[in-house]
Design an enzyme around this catalytic site. Structure first.
Site, PDB file in Angstrom:
ATOM      1  CB  SER A 125       3.411   0.986   0.444  1.00  0.00           C
ATOM      2  OG  SER A 125       2.483   1.883   1.026  1.00  0.00           O
ATOM      3  NE  ARG A 126       3.134   4.349  -7.108  1.00  0.00           N
ATOM      4  CZ  ARG A 126       2.409   3.388  -7.667  1.00  0.00           C
ATOM      5  NH1 ARG A 126       1.204   3.147  -7.205  1.00  0.00           N
ATOM      6  NH2 ARG A 126       2.872   2.677  -8.660  1.00  0.00           N
ATOM      7  CB  VAL A 127       1.042   5.608   1.943  1.00  0.00           C
ATOM      8  CG1 VAL A 127       0.914   6.272   3.298  1.00  0.00           C
ATOM      9  CG2 VAL A 127      -0.133   5.976   1.056  1.00  0.00           C
TER      10      VAL A 127
END
Length: 518
Positions: free
Chosen positions: A371-373
């Site tokens: 998850s790039r968040v």
């Protein structure tokens, strides 16, 4: 003599004017309209002549109320994508312009309904109640109107919420081979939005009727249909309907986002969407590219997924979270369409067939998922509890693979492997049984503190269930701080650990003596 003719002329003019006025009152003024003719009809498309003023993607109407979208606007003919049953159409049939683009009904009246991309009800509940329509293709929200993703969208799945967190406004790809549980993750996420003030849109693209009926039945049984809109195209529908389905579903979701609501949209799945667009493009004689997909295959998905965002408070503060699903073949993540979507989205959840066969459900491969968040989409208390979990799990998987060679292991290595086995057992979860945030925090805190390590693997399910049931004994003030506090205080942490330790005491007697705290 002349005066007599003059009086006759004036009388004639009066009568003539009176007749003209009566004719105009009865007959409306004539309007010029363009009429085209069908040149040929193929599977899902038609070639049309005439209509010199037609616009790109303008909606056309064919006999018996069949609609079509002008896709190819050439000098001598128009390539039209048909959106209905086209078997009765013949060369020479009349085609008319509508002067508008394709749009769909939106609003609160769609909640709890099953519709097709044209807005026609499929659930035998009567006509839709809607006073507004939006085009299915709309400009994306400007970058200056977007806010950072900071609020979590809880899926209810411990493995995702703890290690691959999803935020409201994020685009997270769900990918895996056929029959590995992709749709189950999306359905569980929808079920978990009950009482979370999140509306849901489920878009089934080219699915089997039995699969759609099962999904609708699960959502209705669990009480999730009340806050969900289901947009359906089945496998035997024209490819044009499958192509427009995700755009229509997104416009429905955007309406709620623009009035300040949080919305979750699931595209199940974009593999079928890409195939339907490839079919239409080849029939329309567009130049094929890699794997026979047209050159703009990346663009059709990027302009769709870019519509998911978190709006600023000044613009309503709503959000649209997208969970696109894609099917891969033979675990090939580097195929054409999967790599396109990986580059568009903010992370991916990869489902492994080998984990599925071993009974590790949901079969999420944590090493290949991202998850790039990340932790920015987690609550502070949750992030503090789950922060080291992914690292511990990754170490366990590496050591487990090494231990398969039969090497002799020291005590510390055996403890790491035993702790990892408890992590894997805790992350297993039955379908349609999402876990609430307070229960997840208590389980994960007990897990990271090593309280489950003395429990045998055979008793892990029962032990975990006992801890879940014990959450109700935690003081209400402490449970409230799970949602509001930036971090767990030492006092709150001790209260949770004492309760978990008391709950697990009855499971410790049968545990193997070699297992210790990590």
């Amino acid at each position: 003599m002349n005066s007599r003719f003059d009086s006759f002329d004036s009388a004639f003019n009066v009568v003539f004017d009176a007749i003209n006025q009566q004719c105009e009152a009865v007959t409306p003024p004539l309007k010029i309209r363009e009429v085209g003719r069908i040149i040929s009809v193929a599977t899902g498309i038609a070639k049309v002549s005439g209509l010199p003023s037609i616009g790109f993607e303008e909606l056309l109407i064919f006999p018996n109320g069949v609609y079509g979208i002008a896709f190819n606007v050439d000098a001598d003919e128009i390539g039209v994508v048909l959106l209905g049953e086209y078997w009765h159409l013949r060369a020479g049939d009349e085609v008319q312009r509508t002067g508008r683009v394709m749009d769909v009904a939106v609003g609160e009246g769609l909640l709890g309904r099953v519709i097709d991309p044209l807005g026609r009800p499929l659930d035998s509940k009567g006509a839709l109640v809607s006073s507004q329509r939006l085009p299915i293709e709309r400009p994306v929200v400007p970058i200056m109107n977007r806010a950072p993703v900071s609020e979590p969208l809880q899926t209810g799945l411990k493995v995702i919420d703890s290690m691959i967190p999803i935020g409201r406004g994020q685009r997270e790809l769900i990918m895996g081979d056929r029959q590995t549980g992709k749709t189950a993750i999306a359905i569980d996420t929808i079920l978990n939005q009950k009482d979370q003030n999140v509306l849901c849109v489920y878009c089934a693209i080219g699915q089997r009727a039995a699969s759609v009926a099962k999904t609708v039945s699960i959502l209705a049984e669990k009480g999730a249909l009340a806050y969900t809109v289901i947009v359906v195209t089945e496998g035997n529908d024209p490819p044009g309907l499958a192509y427009i389905a995700p755009y229509a579903a997104t416009s429905i979701a955007e309406h709620f986002m623009e009035i300040g609501r949080d919305v979750l949209i699931v595209y199940d799945d974009l593999t079928q969407h890409a195939r339907s667009y490839r079919e239409l493009s080849l029939l329309l004689r567009r130049p094929p590219g890699r794997e026979a997909f047209p050159g703009d295959i990346f663009y059709i998905h990027s302009r769709l997924l870019e519509r998911a965002t978190q709006l600023r408070d000044e613009d309503g503060g709503g959000s649209l979270t997208a969970l696109p699903i894609i099917e891969i073949e033979a675990q090939n993540m580097s195929a054409y369409i999967p790599t396109n979507l990986i580059s568009i989205t903010d992370g991916q959840i990869y489902l492994s067939p080998s984990l599925f066969e071993l009974g590790v459900l949901p079969a999420v491969d944590v090493g290949k998922s991202v998850s790039r968040v990340g932790g920015k989409a987690q609550r502070g208390t949750y992030r503090a509890v789950a922060g080291d979990l992914k690292l511990a799990y990754a170490q366990f998987e590496e050591l487990e693979a090494f231990a398969r060679f039969g090497a002799r292991l020291d005590d510390d290595t055996r403890k790491v492997i035993a702790h990892g086995q408890r992590i894997r057992a805790c992350l297993k979860q039955l379908e349609c049984s999402p876990v609430a945030v307070p229960e997840q925090i208590v389980i994960l805190l007990a897990l990271t503190a090593g309280l489950f390590d003395p429990v045998s693997i055979e008793q892990m399910n029962a032990a975990e269930f006992a801890v879940q049931q014990a959450v109700a004994k935690i003081p209400l003030a402490v449970r409230t701080r799970f949602e509001t506090a930036d971090r767990l205080s030492d006092e709150d942490r001790q209260v949770i650990l004492d309760l978990a330790h008391q709950t697990l005491e009855s499971f410790l007697s049968k545990a193997p003596s070699s297992v210790g705290q990590s």
